[in-house]
Each structure stands twice: as C-alpha cells, then as structure tokens.
Design a protein around this motif. Structure first.
Motif, PDB file in Angstrom:
ATOM      1  N   MET A  49       0.781  -1.338  -0.092  1.00  0.00           N
ATOM      2  CA  MET A  49       0.106  -0.046  -0.014  1.00  0.00           C
ATOM      3  C   MET A  49       1.003   1.348  -0.029  1.00  0.00           C
ATOM      4  SD  MET A  49      -2.814  -1.246   2.807  1.00  0.00           S
ATOM      5  CE  MET A  49      -3.610   0.256   2.729  1.00  0.00           C
ATOM      6  N   VAL A  50       0.386   2.116  -0.934  1.00  0.00           N
ATOM      7  CA  VAL A  50       1.111   3.468  -1.037  1.00  0.00           C
ATOM      8  C   VAL A  50       0.729   4.394   0.138  1.00  0.00           C
ATOM      9  CG1 VAL A  50       1.879   5.577  -2.318  1.00  0.00           C
ATOM     10  CG2 VAL A  50       1.952   3.201  -3.501  1.00  0.00           C
ATOM     11  N   GLU A  51       1.564   4.735   1.134  1.00  0.00           N
ATOM     12  CA  GLU A  51       1.181   5.521   2.191  1.00  0.00           C
ATOM     13  C   GLU A  51       1.693   6.945   2.147  1.00  0.00           C
ATOM     14  OE1 GLU A  51       1.385   3.821   6.265  1.00  0.00           O
ATOM     15  OE2 GLU A  51       1.927   2.011   5.129  1.00  0.00           O
ATOM     16  N   ALA A  52       2.715   7.093   1.004  1.00  0.00           N
ATOM     17  CA  ALA A  52       3.497   8.600   0.864  1.00  0.00           C
ATOM     18  C   ALA A  52       3.648   8.707  -0.538  1.00  0.00           C
ATOM     19  CB  ALA A  52       4.723   8.681   1.760  1.00  0.00           C
ATOM     20  N   LEU A  53       3.600  10.216  -0.934  1.00  0.00           N
ATOM     21  CA  LEU A  53       3.925  10.485  -2.369  1.00  0.00           C
ATOM     22  C   LEU A  53       5.101  11.524  -2.192  1.00  0.00           C
ATOM     23  CD1 LEU A  53       0.503  10.970  -3.958  1.00  0.00           C
ATOM     24  CD2 LEU A  53       1.815   9.205  -4.219  1.00  0.00           C
ATOM     25  N   ILE A  54       6.277  11.163  -2.759  1.00  0.00           N
ATOM     26  CA  ILE A  54       7.337  12.059  -2.713  1.00  0.00           C
ATOM     27  C   ILE A  54       7.634  12.720  -4.215  1.00  0.00           C
ATOM     28  CG2 ILE A  54       8.398  11.185  -0.742  1.00  0.00           C
ATOM     29  CD1 ILE A  54      10.540   9.929  -2.418  1.00  0.00           C
ATOM     30  N   PHE A  55       8.094  13.897  -4.211  1.00  0.00           N
ATOM     31  CA  PHE A  55       7.783  14.478  -5.551  1.00  0.00           C
ATOM     32  C   PHE A  55       9.345  15.203  -5.851  1.00  0.00           C
ATOM     33  CE2 PHE A  55       3.819  14.279  -4.151  1.00  0.00           C
ATOM     34  CZ  PHE A  55       2.973  14.467  -5.292  1.00  0.00           C
TER      35      PHE A  55
END
Length: 238
Positions: A1-7
């Motif tokens: 499960m993806v819990e964070a998006l970093i950009f």
C-alpha cells in the motif's frame, strides 16, 4: 500500500525556466534571459556530478547555484550587481497551473513531500512562495547526496519510517523514476513538455511501465484515488 508520495520539484512541480528567466531579465536586461536561465540550469548536473563521484564533499544546492551563477555570468560577459539576490530566484519559482489544486487533492489521500536536490532551506522558501502544501521537506540535505544516488530516495523513505514499496516517487523525468524504482519505490510519471521550452526533446513521454502515468496532478490524484479504492493506497488521515 502506498502511504506517501514524494516529488521531484524542479520541472515537475514548478516552471524553473520561465521563472528564472523573469528574474534574470529584471537584473540583467542586456542579456537573453531565457538563454541565461538555460545555461545556469545547464551547470546544475555537472556541479552535482563531482559530489556524486566523490571528488567533492556534499555542498548544498544553494551554494552550487551561486557558483554556477558566477560561471554563467563570466560566459555571458556580465557582472551581476547582487549575486545573492539573483541566486534566490530559485526560491521564487512558480508552480505549473495544475500543481496546487492537485497537491491538495493528493494530500487528502497520502502524505506528500518533496524529494528534491534542493536544500531544506531552498525547498521551504520555495514552498512558501509557490504555496506548495507539503507535509514535510525531504531530499538531498537528509542524505547529503544528490539524486539519482540511491541513498537520497532511501533516506526519504526512512525519514517517514516507511519501506520503499510504501512510497511513490512522482517525477517528470524518466531517469529519476528509474533510479527510484531500482531501490524499490513505486513510480508516477507526469510529463512536463514545456520544462525546457519549445524545443524540448526529452521526457515528452513515459519510457517505461511506471506504476501510474498521469496527464497532470489532477489526473494523478484521480488515479491514486482508484488505487486507494482497491486497497493499494492508505489514506493519510485514516
């Protein structure tokens, strides 16, 4: 499960070329501002490469930008009246039109943070200027290194106390995503075909089967919402 998006930030979230050119034009009206901005950015990767290769210890990007400004000013045969003020142009970059609303939507679904080669100071001031609603600031300063070094991505995951597979790297640059995927992160591609101006030839399209390929940040949020409905993304507020 993806819990964070970093950009990625430069190019993916903000239009560095037009923004820096605007600042250059105000200070150095005698030069081609877009050419100067492009040349300044052109010194970016070679300056970081010396650090990645171990020829030089870690130097924050703010300082590299200032050194690179001096190099470009010499090449253009001009004297910059206030070097520090112009160097701060990198803290005053404008977001692409879809970014603020898109990040707000994404923030309701997962933690969001920059994973940039910019320093914490630079990224914080840029966020205040552009209205980027990050949950925290991650990236080069934490790892004391520069993308695409694996430790930059892994340090960001570690700071969030998440395994790489629970974090998605979002970028407009295929090479950034390839490096993130190589150390286990999920990947999201958003093309920015105007980053380098009308003659851009790179990163116009995805070059691999990234986990999400989106038209813009609004589309990215919509696709992440679908993943969440399938149980593949954890809601940050849950």
């Amino acid at each position: 499960m993806v819990e964070a998006l970093i950009f990625d930030v430069f190019g993916t979230c903000v239009d560095w070329r037009a923004s820096v050119a605007r600042e250059v034009a105000a200070v150095l009206p005698e030069v081609d501002a877009e050419a100067f901005a492009t040349a300044w950015r052109g010194e970016y990767d070679p300056a970081m490469a010396r650090i990645r290769e171990g020829a030089r210890g870690y130097v924050p990007l703010d300082d590299l930008h200032l050194e690179n400004l001096d190099t470009v000013a010499r090449a253009f045969g001009v004297r910059v009246p206030d070097r520090l003020a112009l160097n701060a142009a990198w803290e005053r970059l404008d977001p692409w039109p879809d970014v603020i609303q898109g990040l707000a939507a994404l923030k309701r679904l997962a933690m969001i943070a920059p994973c940039s080669n910019g320093s914490i100071a630079l990224m914080t001031r840029l966020a205040r200027h552009a209205g980027l609603p990050w949950d925290c600031i991650l990236g080069a300063d934490l790892a004391r290194g520069y993308k695409p070094q694996p430790e930059v991505y892994l340090a960001s995951c570690a700071a969030l106390r998440l395994p790489p597979e629970a974090v998605m790297m979002v970028a407009a640059h295929n090479s950034d995503l390839a490096a993130a995927r190589a150390v286990g992160l999920r990947t999201g591609f958003v093309a920015r075909p105007r980053e380098h101006g009308p003659g851009q030839v790179q990163d116009l399209r995805p070059e691999s089967d990234w986990d999400v390929i989106a038209e813009d940040f609004a589309d990215l949020a919509a696709q992440i919402l679908v993943l969440r409905s399938r149980g593949e993304v954890s809601c940050a507020g849950a």
